[in-house]
Design an enzyme around this catalytic site. Structure first.
Site, PDB file in Angstrom:
ATOM      1  N   LYS A 208      25.658 -38.029 -30.171  1.00 35.51           N
ATOM      2  CA  LYS A 208      25.746 -39.478 -29.991  1.00 35.51           C
ATOM      3  C   LYS A 208      27.002 -40.028 -30.663  1.00 35.51           C
ATOM      4  O   LYS A 208      27.762 -40.791 -30.080  1.00 35.51           O
ATOM      5  CB  LYS A 208      24.486 -40.110 -30.581  1.00 35.51           C
ATOM      6  CG  LYS A 208      24.460 -41.615 -30.573  1.00 35.51           C
ATOM      7  CD  LYS A 208      23.150 -42.086 -31.193  1.00 35.51           C
ATOM      8  CE  LYS A 208      23.188 -43.550 -31.545  1.00 35.51           C
ATOM      9  NZ  LYS A 208      21.952 -44.001 -32.198  1.00 35.51           N
ATOM     10  N   GLU A 214      28.753 -29.942 -37.388  1.00 35.60           N
ATOM     11  CA  GLU A 214      28.169 -28.715 -36.817  1.00 35.60           C
ATOM     12  C   GLU A 214      28.454 -28.626 -35.316  1.00 35.60           C
ATOM     13  O   GLU A 214      28.840 -27.582 -34.792  1.00 35.60           O
ATOM     14  CB  GLU A 214      26.647 -28.701 -37.034  1.00 35.60           C
ATOM     15  CG  GLU A 214      26.204 -28.519 -38.473  1.00 35.60           C
ATOM     16  CD  GLU A 214      26.081 -29.831 -39.235  1.00 35.60           C
ATOM     17  OE1 GLU A 214      26.680 -30.855 -38.812  1.00 35.60           O
ATOM     18  OE2 GLU A 214      25.408 -29.839 -40.275  1.00 35.60           O
ATOM     19  N   GLY A 265      18.761 -41.035 -32.776  1.00 38.39           N
ATOM     20  CA  GLY A 265      18.811 -39.616 -32.428  1.00 38.39           C
ATOM     21  C   GLY A 265      17.433 -38.997 -32.251  1.00 38.39           C
ATOM     22  O   GLY A 265      17.150 -38.335 -31.248  1.00 38.39           O
ATOM     23  N   ARG A 266      16.548 -39.218 -33.224  1.00 33.61           N
ATOM     24  CA  ARG A 266      15.243 -38.539 -33.182  1.00 33.61           C
ATOM     25  C   ARG A 266      14.306 -39.136 -32.135  1.00 33.61           C
ATOM     26  O   ARG A 266      13.215 -38.612 -31.907  1.00 33.61           O
ATOM     27  CB  ARG A 266      14.606 -38.564 -34.566  1.00 33.61           C
ATOM     28  CG  ARG A 266      14.429 -39.956 -35.159  1.00 33.61           C
ATOM     29  CD  ARG A 266      14.123 -39.860 -36.639  1.00 33.61           C
ATOM     30  NE  ARG A 266      14.125 -41.150 -37.316  1.00 33.61           N
ATOM     31  CZ  ARG A 266      15.190 -41.751 -37.812  1.00 33.61           C
ATOM     32  NH1 ARG A 266      16.378 -41.191 -37.661  1.00 33.61           N
ATOM     33  NH2 ARG A 266      15.098 -42.898 -38.443  1.00 33.61           N
ATOM     34  N   GLU A 352      12.010 -38.333 -41.058  1.00 34.09           N
ATOM     35  CA  GLU A 352      13.268 -39.083 -41.132  1.00 34.09           C
ATOM     36  C   GLU A 352      12.997 -40.576 -40.902  1.00 34.09           C
ATOM     37  O   GLU A 352      13.723 -41.434 -41.399  1.00 34.09           O
ATOM     38  CB  GLU A 352      14.273 -38.555 -40.098  1.00 34.09           C
ATOM     39  CG  GLU A 352      15.717 -38.878 -40.441  1.00 34.09           C
ATOM     40  CD  GLU A 352      16.715 -38.068 -39.643  1.00 34.09           C
ATOM     41  OE1 GLU A 352      17.386 -37.200 -40.222  1.00 34.09           O
ATOM     42  OE2 GLU A 352      16.846 -38.303 -38.432  1.00 34.09           O
ATOM     43  N   HIS A 383      -4.095 -16.969 -38.890  1.00 35.72           N
ATOM     44  CA  HIS A 383      -3.914 -15.686 -39.571  1.00 35.72           C
ATOM     45  C   HIS A 383      -2.848 -15.797 -40.654  1.00 35.72           C
ATOM     46  O   HIS A 383      -2.336 -14.786 -41.128  1.00 35.72           O
ATOM     47  CB  HIS A 383      -3.556 -14.608 -38.551  1.00 35.72           C
ATOM     48  CG  HIS A 383      -4.665 -14.383 -37.572  1.00 35.72           C
ATOM     49  ND1 HIS A 383      -5.601 -13.394 -37.725  1.00 35.72           N
ATOM     50  CD2 HIS A 383      -5.024 -15.074 -36.468  1.00 35.72           C
ATOM     51  CE1 HIS A 383      -6.479 -13.459 -36.725  1.00 35.72           C
ATOM     52  NE2 HIS A 383      -6.144 -14.476 -35.951  1.00 35.72           N
ATOM     53  N   LYS A 498      25.737 -34.918 -46.826  1.00 34.27           N
ATOM     54  CA  LYS A 498      26.835 -34.712 -45.870  1.00 34.27           C
ATOM     55  C   LYS A 498      28.168 -35.080 -46.499  1.00 34.27           C
ATOM     56  O   LYS A 498      29.165 -34.372 -46.340  1.00 34.27           O
ATOM     57  CB  LYS A 498      26.643 -35.621 -44.653  1.00 34.27           C
ATOM     58  CG  LYS A 498      25.722 -35.102 -43.600  1.00 34.27           C
ATOM     59  CD  LYS A 498      25.982 -35.918 -42.323  1.00 34.27           C
ATOM     60  CE  LYS A 498      24.749 -36.068 -41.486  1.00 34.27           C
ATOM     61  NZ  LYS A 498      24.901 -37.008 -40.392  1.00 34.27           N
TER      62      LYS A 498
HETATM   63  C1  G6Q Z   1      18.382 -38.643 -35.946  1.00 35.79           C
HETATM   64  C2  G6Q Z   1      19.516 -38.512 -36.823  1.00 35.79           C
HETATM   65  C3  G6Q Z   1      20.245 -37.192 -36.772  1.00 35.79           C
HETATM   66  C4  G6Q Z   1      21.210 -37.044 -35.611  1.00 35.79           C
HETATM   67  C5  G6Q Z   1      22.087 -35.816 -35.858  1.00 35.79           C
HETATM   68  C6  G6Q Z   1      23.052 -35.569 -34.729  1.00 35.79           C
HETATM   69  O1  G6Q Z   1      17.740 -39.656 -35.806  1.00 35.79           O
HETATM   70  O2  G6Q Z   1      20.344 -39.582 -36.656  1.00 35.79           O
HETATM   71  O3  G6Q Z   1      19.367 -36.090 -36.766  1.00 35.79           O
HETATM   72  O4  G6Q Z   1      20.525 -36.951 -34.407  1.00 35.79           O
HETATM   73  O5  G6Q Z   1      22.773 -35.975 -37.060  1.00 35.79           O
HETATM   74  O6  G6Q Z   1      23.867 -36.668 -34.546  1.00 35.79           O
HETATM   75  P1  G6Q Z   1      24.846 -36.784 -33.339  1.00 35.79           P
HETATM   76  O7  G6Q Z   1      24.027 -36.868 -32.080  1.00 35.79           O
HETATM   77  O8  G6Q Z   1      25.634 -38.026 -33.584  1.00 35.79           O
HETATM   78  O9  G6Q Z   1      25.691 -35.551 -33.327  1.00 35.79           O
END
Ligand code: G6Q
Length: 537
Positions: A208, A214, A265-266, A352, A383, A498
């Site tokens: 996003k 990463e 994001g989540r 989160e 188990h 971060k």
């Molecule tokens: C979710 C967070 C986080 C995010 C990641 C990836 O709610 O904001 O997990 O989705 O850090 O972010 P980008 O989509 O910006 O790479």
């Protein structure tokens, strides 16, 4: 007058009092037929069995009052209509609308027409793209169709989509498959790239922000692999990103799709973040079924009666368990192998969102907020860690999830019962054993019971029910945040680590460049000492 949250409500005091003697599930005869039949709730294709929770009519009535006094449904409706609720009053914060529901509000009159219009425009682009892939208008340099998609993304741009793909792989088009790369650990990418026919692979880079370390690193790593194989990445890579992000650069990609800042994001699995990959794997129609399932829950969740609204009821039972009975954790245990990564997705979505210790006015919370969420599919978990669930000193409320039928309908009858029967028998046995316990003269064989749990049931895990299940949990989590008066939609807690990692990386980069450097080198324990000094501790 700002909303002061849970403690300001009369129902809070009532529930505190009721929590002194919660319903005794382990009392002989406690689980009567009447109780088990009465304490069920249906919403759409799901049924919640909650007779095995430590509550009775008085608790349910008080939870209803708390939901009403907190104006949960009103807050939920305001969210869907685009109120700026991702904020902390009086402090610098994200100041955003929260409109993941708009991404699937495409079937009737939408609650937020503009956001849904943007979602529909992206879906139309996706449908054309999928048609072009299917018809062979988009092919590789050798004229062959694409068979594999590698999705690169992390956090919200990985967990939900990956959980959905694994949940629905039974419905995937046979000639297509999806692989995922999320971790900056180079072994993650290396393991995926091994034995992959890059020439027939699309790479879906999802971020996003377009700035995530990463994801950008893995994109470069995979682009390099394509170049090394003599392939043009521009003909294989697609992007899903925010409009105007550094990744919003269509000339570098075969196709670009967008998501918008009002979708966190989540909560983004039903936006283009999940849709592009799910559309590729399952086909456009199955994708629409996921959206339909989610949208049906978004609409049904406006019901104010907690006894007739599964997400609201699960939210309020969770608050009863965490805030009033003091249980700090919750296990989500699906009796469905396909839900193997669903608990991982919920870990992010819930922890989160609700792992917060201030309210929406910036004050310290005085009650327990979000729980620690974890889980694994049953019966595998039985188990492993169920010993603690049955006899440990920590009481872990459980949310079981089960389906009457399997996905593949490929089964075997052994001793008059199918494997699916065995799975369901285990689910029911665990729920009852945790609730009732069993006495024994031998203390080592004694089960105290009174472990609260409920079972969320549907007929079969399909694209439609998966969409609904996702929305049940997203809504449950948001509603709990409304009652606790916390902002469930930001994630400042992940920033500090971060930032510090960035500073440490700069430091490592400097000494790698500098021949005269006499410091720690690659010794990680010395690097830790240097980093602590560098960061001023
Ligand atoms: C979710 C967070 C986080 C995010 C990641 C990836 O709610 O904001 O997990 O989705 O850090 O972010 P980008 O989509 O910006 O790479």
């Amino acid at each position: 007058m700002p909303y002061e949250g849970i403690v300001s409500h009369p129902a809070f005091a009532t529930l505190r009092k009721l929590a002194e003697s919660p319903f005794p599930l382990s009392r002989p005869g406690a689980l009567t037929r009447d109780r088990l039949l009465a304490l069920t709730c249906r919403t759409g294709e799901f049924k919640l069995l909650y007779g095995t929770q430590r509550l009775d009519t008085a608790v349910l009535d008080a939870l209803q009052e708390l939901a009403d006094e907190s104006q949960v449904i009103q807050q939920f409706q305001e969210m869907k209509r685009g109120k700026v609720i991702n904020r902390i009053d009086g402090y610098e914060s994200e100041e955003r609308m929260v409109l993941h529901t708009a991404a699937r509000d495409i079937f009737t009159t939408p609650a937020h027409p503009e956001a849904t219009g943007q979602a529909i425009a992206e879906l139309d682009k996706l449908r054309s793209f999928l048609d072009e892939l299917a018809s062979g208008r988009i092919v590789n340099a050798a004229g062959q169709k694409f068979t594999t998609m590698v999705m690169i993304g992390i956090g919200g741009s990985d967990l939900g989509p990956r959980a959905l793909y694994l949940a629905l792989a039974a419905y995937a088009t046979l000639e297509r498959s999806v692989r995922f790369i999320s971790n900056v650990d180079p072994d993650d990418a290396a393991a995926v790239l091994r034995n992959l026919d890059l020439s027939r692979t699309l790479v879906n880079v999802v971020s996003k922000s377009g700035t995530t370390l990463e994801t950008l690193t893995n994109e470069q790593l995979v682009r390099a692999a394509f170049q090394a194989a003599g392939l043009d990445p521009g003909k294989h890579f697609i992007a899903v990103t925010g409009k105007g992000s550094p990744m919003d650069n269509p000339s570098s990609y075969l196709r670009s799709f967008y998501m918008f800042d009002y979708i966190g994001g989540r909560y983004s699995a039903t936006s283009m973040v999940g849709a592009v990959m799910l559309g590729f794997a399952l086909g456009y129609d199955a994708l629409v079924e996921i959206l339909r399932g989610a949208n049906d829950i978004d609409r049904a969740a406006e019901e104010t009666d907690i006894r007739r609204n599964i997400p609201l009821l699960m939210a309020m039972i969770g608050i009863w368990n965490h805030t009033f009975l003091g249980h700090e954790t919750i296990a989500v245990l699906p009796y469905s192998q396909a839900l193997i990564r669903f608990a991982a997705h919920l870990q992010q979505c819930d922890m989160e969102s609700n792992g917060k210790s201030i309210d929406r006015q910036g004050n310290a919370l005085t009650v327990q907020s979000g729980p620690i969420v974890w889980g694994e599919p049953g019966t595998n978990g039985q188990h492993a860690f169920y010993q603690l669930l049955h006899q440990g000193t920590t009481i872990v409320p459980v949310e079981f999830i089960g389906f009457r039928s399997s996905q593949y309908a490929q089964d075997i009858v052994i001793k008059e019962t199918t494997s699916q029967d065995k799975l369901l028998a285990n689910l029911l046995a665990q729920s009852l054993a945790m609730a009732t316990g069993r006495d024994n003269a031998n203390p080592n064989k004694r089960f105290a019971g009174n472990r609260p749990n409920s079972i969320l049931l549907a007929d079969r895990l399909t694209p439609y029910t998966m969409g609904a299940l996702l929305a049940i949990y997203e809504t449950k989590i948001a509603m709990q945040g409304f009652v606790w008066n916390i902002n469930s939609f930001d994630q400042e807690g992940v920033q500090l680590g971060k930032v510090l990692a960035g500073e440490i990386l700069e430091h490592i980069g400097r000494y790698r460049k500098d021949d005269t450097y006499r410091g720690a080198g690659d010794d990680v324990s010395w690097l830790m000492v240097e980093a602590a000094e560098l960061l001023g501790s």
